[in-house]
Design a protein around this motif. Structure first.
Motif, PDB file in Angstrom:
ATOM      1  N   GLY A   1       0.807  -1.215   0.000  1.00  0.00           N
ATOM      2  CA  GLY A   1       0.000   0.000   0.000  1.00  0.00           C
ATOM      3  C   GLY A   1       0.837   1.258   0.000  1.00  0.00           C
ATOM      4  O   GLY A   1       0.574   2.179  -0.771  1.00  0.00           O
ATOM      5  N   ALA A   2       1.863   1.324   0.832  1.00  0.00           N
ATOM      6  CA  ALA A   2       2.732   2.507   0.861  1.00  0.00           C
ATOM      7  C   ALA A   2       3.660   2.523  -0.336  1.00  0.00           C
ATOM      8  O   ALA A   2       3.891   3.549  -0.954  1.00  0.00           O
ATOM      9  CB  ALA A   2       3.551   2.525   2.148  1.00  0.00           C
TER      10      ALA A   2
ATOM     11  N   SER B   1       8.992   4.829  -7.072  1.00  0.00           N
ATOM     12  CA  SER B   1       9.525   4.303  -8.336  1.00  0.00           C
ATOM     13  C   SER B   1       9.853   2.819  -8.204  1.00  0.00           C
ATOM     14  O   SER B   1       9.771   2.073  -9.171  1.00  0.00           O
ATOM     15  CB  SER B   1      10.755   5.098  -8.787  1.00  0.00           C
ATOM     16  N   SER B   2      10.231   2.385  -6.999  1.00  0.00           N
ATOM     17  CA  SER B   2      10.451   0.959  -6.759  1.00  0.00           C
ATOM     18  C   SER B   2      10.172   0.633  -5.300  1.00  0.00           C
ATOM     19  O   SER B   2      10.054   1.515  -4.450  1.00  0.00           O
ATOM     20  CB  SER B   2      11.864   0.535  -7.158  1.00  0.00           C
TER      21      SER B   2
ATOM     22  N   GLY C   1       5.837   5.083  -9.566  1.00  0.00           N
ATOM     23  CA  GLY C   1       6.767   6.161  -9.883  1.00  0.00           C
ATOM     24  C   GLY C   1       6.346   7.568  -9.532  1.00  0.00           C
ATOM     25  O   GLY C   1       6.972   8.521  -9.984  1.00  0.00           O
ATOM     26  N   PHE C   2       5.325   7.758  -8.728  1.00  0.00           N
ATOM     27  CA  PHE C   2       4.927   9.110  -8.332  1.00  0.00           C
ATOM     28  C   PHE C   2       5.943   9.757  -7.396  1.00  0.00           C
ATOM     29  O   PHE C   2       6.092  10.969  -7.379  1.00  0.00           O
ATOM     30  CB  PHE C   2       3.541   9.116  -7.683  1.00  0.00           C
ATOM     31  N   VAL C   3       6.620   8.943  -6.580  1.00  0.00           N
ATOM     32  CA  VAL C   3       7.682   9.414  -5.691  1.00  0.00           C
ATOM     33  C   VAL C   3       8.971   8.763  -6.186  1.00  0.00           C
ATOM     34  O   VAL C   3       9.081   7.539  -6.222  1.00  0.00           O
ATOM     35  CB  VAL C   3       7.408   9.032  -4.216  1.00  0.00           C
TER      36      VAL C   3
ATOM     37  N   THR D   1      19.786   6.382  -6.286  1.00  0.00           N
ATOM     38  CA  THR D   1      18.351   6.439  -5.998  1.00  0.00           C
ATOM     39  C   THR D   1      18.136   6.585  -4.496  1.00  0.00           C
ATOM     40  O   THR D   1      18.618   5.761  -3.721  1.00  0.00           O
ATOM     41  CB  THR D   1      17.648   5.155  -6.488  1.00  0.00           C
ATOM     42  N   PRO D   2      17.431   7.612  -4.064  1.00  0.00           N
ATOM     43  CA  PRO D   2      17.158   7.748  -2.636  1.00  0.00           C
ATOM     44  C   PRO D   2      16.205   6.656  -2.157  1.00  0.00           C
ATOM     45  O   PRO D   2      15.459   6.061  -2.946  1.00  0.00           O
ATOM     46  CB  PRO D   2      16.513   9.132  -2.515  1.00  0.00           C
TER      47      PRO D   2
END
Length: 114
Positions: free
Chosen positions: A2-3, A8-9, A47-49, A81-82
């Motif tokens: 869900g989270a 993005s991954s 991929g929204f964040v 990637t963060p």
């Protein structure tokens, strides 16, 4: 998931043997050692964040490996990637360019991992 679906991954335990559709059959066929012999994996998400989400960051899987510990491996594979760890009982709320951690138990939080 869900989270994690918004990132993005996603760091996941979805491929562990006891998480399959026929898990009762698998549990009957495999030993405890075989059931615990699995690795976390990283899968693509919406991929929204633009970051990797590590849900249940403060917990260990049935393989005995903590997600916080395994996050180091994920970061080595994708060093640019963060990553954001979200504890069990926590939520990350993102609105525009701002984010806040919400705790469901007063202790759980989110972690920016570098």
């Amino acid at each position: 998931a869900g989270a994690g679906c918004w990132f993005s991954s996603l760091h996941t335990d979805s491929l562990r043997p006891d998480n399959m559709k026929n898990k009762e059959h698998v549990k009957n066929e495999l030993s405890e050692e075989e059931l615990a012999d699995w690795d976390y994996t990283k899968i693509s998400a919406l991929g929204f964040v633009d970051a990797v989400c590590i849900p249940h960051f403060d917990k260990a899987g049935t393989n005995g490996v903590g997600r916080e510990e395994d996050a180091e491996r994920i970061l080595q594979e994708s060093p640019t990637t963060p990553a954001i760890g979200v504890d069990e009982n926590a939520a990350l709320v993102v609105v525009g360019n701002e984010a806040i951690a919400v705790s469901g138990d007063g202790k759980a939080t989110c972690h920016v991992i570098v």
